[in-house]
Design an enzyme around this catalytic site. Sequence first.
Site, mmCIF file in Angstrom:
data_model
loop_
_atom_site.group_PDB
_atom_site.id
_atom_site.type_symbol
_atom_site.label_atom_id
_atom_site.label_comp_id
_atom_site.label_asym_id
_atom_site.label_seq_id
_atom_site.Cartn_x
_atom_site.Cartn_y
_atom_site.Cartn_z
ATOM 1 N N ARG A 1 0.865 -1.177 0.000
ATOM 2 C CA ARG A 1 0.000 0.000 0.000
ATOM 3 C C ARG A 1 0.901 1.226 0.000
ATOM 4 N NH1 ARG A 1 -2.265 0.309 5.392
ATOM 5 N NH2 ARG A 1 -0.780 1.990 5.721
ATOM 6 N N HIS B 1 -3.218 4.651 5.501
ATOM 7 C CA HIS B 1 -4.516 3.987 5.582
ATOM 8 C C HIS B 1 -5.601 4.794 4.877
ATOM 9 C CE1 HIS B 1 -7.798 1.637 7.239
ATOM 10 N NE2 HIS B 1 -8.353 2.748 7.679
ATOM 11 N N TYR C 1 5.310 6.045 9.472
ATOM 12 C CA TYR C 1 5.844 4.853 10.126
ATOM 13 C C TYR C 1 6.523 3.907 9.148
ATOM 14 C CZ TYR C 1 1.111 3.805 8.533
ATOM 15 O OH TYR C 1 -0.030 3.724 7.784
#
Length: 431
Positions: free
Chosen positions: A316, A320, A328
Amino acid sequence: MAKKTKSKASRSRASESSSRNGRRPANSPAQQRTYTIPDYRLEKLSIELRQVRDGDTVRYEVSGDLSAQPPPIRDSKYLSKPQCIEIYRWMLLNRKMEAALENLYKQGKVVGGVYFGLGQEACSCASAYALKPDEWLGPMIRNQGSLLVRGFSPRDIMMQYMAKAGSPTKGRDASSHFGDIQMRNVVAPISTLGDLIPVLAGVALGARLQGKNIAVMTYIGDGGQSTGVTYEGLNFAAVQNLGLVLFVENNLWGYSTPADMQFRVDDLAERAIAYGIPGVIVDGTDACQVYDAAHEACERARRGEGPTLIEAKMMRMKGHAIHDAAEYVPKPLFEYWKKRDPIARFENYLVNVKKWLAPEEHEKLIAGVDAQLEADRDFAVASPMPEPETAAGGAYCEAGCHDVKPKYGVPKARVGKNPDTAHGVATIHLE
């Protein structure tokens, strides 16, 4: 399917031995089971992610060889030249539409957040392309490419995010929770991860009761794959031999948790062993691999041979959602997967390797996508917001609002007697 054995994917189990009841000894070849997970990738990433704590700060570090060049696209066993070009166009439209959505969000025109499938376009578009029109899809939030393949337009999706009156939910939802069970056979995404799996299994069961075996397809991420309902839904599909095609999108991160900290198996496809169904591994950035695995799984479903679990490995390439900057993620990991951009690799495959698209044809294709997207964006932006008095309409099913009819035929039934009741009450059995 060609078999390629992985040391950790292979499992042997011997049954208990007893000379008295006639069972063979545990080491007898007849009592050993060996399971093989086909892996069609042309490269295998070998890295390690470590969590490092500095005082109150936690970060992740990556180690391993990240210098390798991307592998070639594997030739499809089933796709023709026009089909490959069509899938490429869907992927390009998917990428450009999400870029337009990001701009609309920054302009304050989007209500709520936006979820992206950057780097996952090959998985979304090529998988949905394997379904027939009368079969069913249950997309997740990153599968906007699959929605395009199933017939939704960019303007539908952009109006949905802007909560416009002309959106699929008429402005009552400002995210990806929309579908079309009448014309496009698309079940709306469900926020509770894994819940689409039993729903799609139920769709396949309903079709079978109407006399037809169909393929139904849905997706789950590497994090959502560990939810209880995922196990329950997939186990039900396996026991009932339903035509569920489940794509496990292993995109390395369950929100901010790396996959290495979510499960102990090397490959999530290994979990298919416990259900007694086929498991397959593909490179999720290779549209040809994704399509071939999806096609074979759909064919199994149509023959009534049950479900298939396909693990698509990729990354990805954004957080999110639009609010998540993905700080991160170690930067070297991003750089590694940028070189494996599914659209850039497929473009090179079509233009330079196969020479199926001449440079001028490619430019014309891109111009056509840009023109379609510009027209749809302008239409969506100019569309009106819903009138306030319409907000309550459609929240509940009013009398006559749905005319539910069998899609494939009248369910077969027989009348019998229930022997467990005192009077042998008549019962109806669906076959």
